[in-house]
Design a protein around this motif. Sequence first.
Motif, PDB file in Angstrom:
ATOM      1  N   THR A   1       0.943  -1.222  -0.113  1.00 10.04           N
ATOM      2  CA  THR A   1       0.059  -0.145   0.027  1.00 10.04           C
ATOM      3  C   THR A   1       0.915   1.284  -0.059  1.00 10.04           C
ATOM      4  N   ARG A   2       0.589   2.327  -0.882  1.00  7.90           N
ATOM      5  CA  ARG A   2       1.468   3.196  -1.165  1.00  7.90           C
ATOM      6  C   ARG A   2       0.808   4.321   0.225  1.00  7.90           C
ATOM      7  N   ARG A   3       2.204   4.960   0.576  1.00  6.23           N
ATOM      8  CA  ARG A   3       1.996   6.146   1.669  1.00  6.23           C
ATOM      9  C   ARG A   3       2.389   7.424   0.747  1.00  6.23           C
ATOM     10  N   PRO A   4       1.752   8.232   0.397  1.00  8.21           N
ATOM     11  CA  PRO A   4       1.912   9.306  -0.467  1.00  8.21           C
ATOM     12  C   PRO A   4       2.905  10.239   0.573  1.00  8.21           C
ATOM     13  N   SER A   5       3.746  11.046  -0.272  1.00  7.57           N
ATOM     14  CA  SER A   5       5.166  11.499   0.358  1.00  7.57           C
ATOM     15  C   SER A   5       4.642  12.857   1.016  1.00  7.57           C
ATOM     16  N   ASP A   6       3.386  13.216   0.661  1.00 13.23           N
ATOM     17  CA  ASP A   6       3.071  14.555   1.152  1.00 13.23           C
ATOM     18  C   ASP A   6       2.407  14.494   2.487  1.00 13.23           C
ATOM     19  N   VAL A   7       2.025  13.224   2.982  1.00 14.65           N
ATOM     20  CA  VAL A   7       1.009  13.159   4.171  1.00 14.65           C
ATOM     21  C   VAL A   7       1.812  12.926   5.514  1.00 14.65           C
ATOM     22  N   GLY A   8       1.001  13.457   6.502  1.00 13.39           N
ATOM     23  CA  GLY A   8       1.599  13.493   7.804  1.00 13.39           C
ATOM     24  C   GLY A   8       0.982  12.135   8.741  1.00 13.39           C
ATOM     25  N   PHE A   9      -0.403  11.911   8.255  1.00 14.40           N
ATOM     26  CA  PHE A   9      -0.727  10.797   9.219  1.00 14.40           C
ATOM     27  C   PHE A   9      -1.619   9.984   8.583  1.00 14.40           C
ATOM     28  N   MET A  10      -1.137   8.811   8.229  1.00 15.32           N
ATOM     29  CA  MET A  10      -1.662   7.567   7.663  1.00 15.32           C
ATOM     30  C   MET A  10      -1.881   6.398   8.446  1.00 15.32           C
ATOM     31  N   HIS A  11      -3.184   5.905   8.657  1.00 13.61           N
ATOM     32  CA  HIS A  11      -3.008   4.642   9.569  1.00 13.61           C
ATOM     33  C   HIS A  11      -3.819   3.605   9.106  1.00 13.61           C
ATOM     34  N   TYR A  12      -3.809   2.696   9.637  1.00 10.44           N
ATOM     35  CA  TYR A  12      -4.417   1.293   9.519  1.00 10.44           C
ATOM     36  C   TYR A  12      -5.710   1.170  10.099  1.00 10.44           C
ATOM     37  N   GLU A  13      -6.616   0.272   9.848  1.00 16.37           N
ATOM     38  CA  GLU A  13      -7.875   0.161  10.333  1.00 16.37           C
ATOM     39  C   GLU A  13      -8.204  -1.428  10.138  1.00 16.37           C
ATOM     40  N   CYS A  14      -7.957  -2.159  11.233  1.00 16.28           N
ATOM     41  CA  CYS A  14      -8.286  -3.569  11.502  1.00 16.28           C
ATOM     42  C   CYS A  14      -9.873  -3.975  11.482  1.00 16.28           C
ATOM     43  N   GLU A  15     -10.415  -4.739  10.594  1.00 20.80           N
ATOM     44  CA  GLU A  15     -11.975  -4.529  10.407  1.00 20.80           C
ATOM     45  C   GLU A  15     -12.260  -5.872   9.991  1.00 20.80           C
ATOM     46  N   LEU A  16     -13.493  -6.530  10.594  1.00 21.78           N
ATOM     47  CA  LEU A  16     -14.247  -7.440  10.371  1.00 21.78           C
ATOM     48  C   LEU A  16     -14.990  -7.350   9.072  1.00 21.78           C
TER      49      LEU A  16
ATOM     50  N   ILE B   1       3.909  -1.157   3.697  1.00 18.20           N
ATOM     51  CA  ILE B   1       3.615   0.272   3.245  1.00 18.20           C
ATOM     52  C   ILE B   1       5.010   0.695   2.437  1.00 18.20           C
ATOM     53  N   VAL B   2       4.686   1.341   1.510  1.00 19.89           N
ATOM     54  CA  VAL B   2       5.714   1.562   0.464  1.00 19.89           C
ATOM     55  C   VAL B   2       5.731   3.009   0.033  1.00 19.89           C
ATOM     56  N   GLY B   3       6.677   3.597  -0.700  1.00 24.79           N
ATOM     57  CA  GLY B   3       6.658   4.958  -1.025  1.00 24.79           C
ATOM     58  C   GLY B   3       6.095   5.223  -2.399  1.00 24.79           C
ATOM     59  N   ASP B   4       6.246   6.554  -2.815  1.00 28.82           N
ATOM     60  CA  ASP B   4       5.623   6.910  -4.233  1.00 28.82           C
ATOM     61  C   ASP B   4       6.563   6.259  -5.280  1.00 28.82           C
ATOM     62  N   ASP B   5       7.947   6.143  -5.022  1.00 33.80           N
ATOM     63  CA  ASP B   5       8.815   5.667  -6.077  1.00 33.80           C
ATOM     64  C   ASP B   5       8.699   4.070  -6.428  1.00 33.80           C
ATOM     65  N   THR B   6       8.041   3.324  -5.425  1.00 36.86           N
ATOM     66  CA  THR B   6       7.749   1.906  -5.790  1.00 36.86           C
ATOM     67  C   THR B   6       6.614   1.791  -7.023  1.00 36.86           C
ATOM     68  N   PHE B   7       5.708   3.027  -7.047  1.00 37.52           N
ATOM     69  CA  PHE B   7       4.663   2.898  -8.198  1.00 37.52           C
ATOM     70  C   PHE B   7       5.210   3.833  -9.185  1.00 37.52           C
ATOM     71  N   GLY B   8       6.236   4.325  -9.171  1.00 39.15           N
ATOM     72  CA  GLY B   8       6.895   5.329 -10.209  1.00 39.15           C
ATOM     73  C   GLY B   8       6.239   6.567 -10.380  1.00 39.15           C
ATOM     74  N   ILE B   9       6.027   7.273  -8.812  1.00 34.51           N
ATOM     75  CA  ILE B   9       5.393   8.544  -8.798  1.00 34.51           C
ATOM     76  C   ILE B   9       6.469   9.409  -8.123  1.00 34.51           C
ATOM     77  N   HIS B  10       6.672  10.677  -8.627  1.00 35.41           N
ATOM     78  CA  HIS B  10       8.088  11.291  -8.490  1.00 35.41           C
ATOM     79  C   HIS B  10       7.412  12.652  -8.016  1.00 35.41           C
ATOM     80  N   SER B  11       6.562  12.980  -7.995  1.00 34.96           N
ATOM     81  CA  SER B  11       5.843  14.132  -7.221  1.00 34.96           C
ATOM     82  C   SER B  11       4.171  14.190  -6.972  1.00 34.96           C
ATOM     83  N   ASN B  12       3.789  14.963  -6.169  1.00 35.63           N
ATOM     84  CA  ASN B  12       2.544  14.761  -5.662  1.00 35.63           C
ATOM     85  C   ASN B  12       1.565  16.164  -5.715  1.00 35.63           C
ATOM     86  N   PRO B  13       1.335  16.684  -6.794  1.00 35.84           N
ATOM     87  CA  PRO B  13       0.773  17.899  -6.755  1.00 35.84           C
ATOM     88  C   PRO B  13      -0.577  17.684  -6.562  1.00 35.84           C
TER      89      PRO B  13
END
Length: 266
Positions: free
Chosen positions: A89-104, A247-259
Amino acid sequence: MKSARVAYSGAIHWARPHTSGLQLTDGRVLAEEDVVWLPPFAPGTVIALGLNYADHLKELAAELTIDQKDEPLAFLKGPNALIGHRAQTRRPSDVGFMHYECELAVVIGRTATRVKAREALSHVAGYTVCNDYAIRDYLENWYRPNLRVKNRDGATALGPWFVDAADVPDPQVLALSTRVNGQLVQQGSTRDMVHTVPQLIEYLSHFMTLRSGDVILTGTPHGVVNVNVGDEVVTEIEGIGRLVNYIVGDDTFGIHSNPSAKVNAN
């Protein structure tokens, strides 16, 4: 009974658990890492619930102005949001708080229209584990999550196993937990849902027809913390399974900027 859907050697296969990993229906035994894990059933409409655990509501109390007796907070997800066990799952480089949610995750087995709660579980085919990521930076407000938070490509992991409803006599007594890099960060029980599985099916089926393969994601308990690139996140539900995600970064998906996406109102 537990089953999975995986891609291997150019084909999609059904599989069962095996002491060495998993066994395809043709008898071949493979290690977990030898296959691509898919959601363990063919998903239909995906209906997600927010703020459906009392302790999670309390955790967010400073940010919310709501009544716990309100009707369920429900929203839909598209197919591109869904991934399987051991996926990234990609974590965009411009974010400060990304979290999981364990759900049934509750999988509907037969058509349900205007079903009463007392009959609701007879419409359930089975269950699986969901890890539904959210990026708090992108919320429009703390009550109504928007598409950019909850319908992101690859942000909703399902699996690894589909467990028959007959093997889960009571979905309201299951322990949930999340570990990040081996550290326990979230614990809860489905008994703490604000709206139970039967109540959710009754509520939803009174204004939309639920069909075989539709999925209800039932919310997460308290204990959400920020995750970062490189983290291994394991969400587990008692008797259902252990779902691993990376958790992976933008570069894994070939994303080099996040406008930031903007809409021209003119």
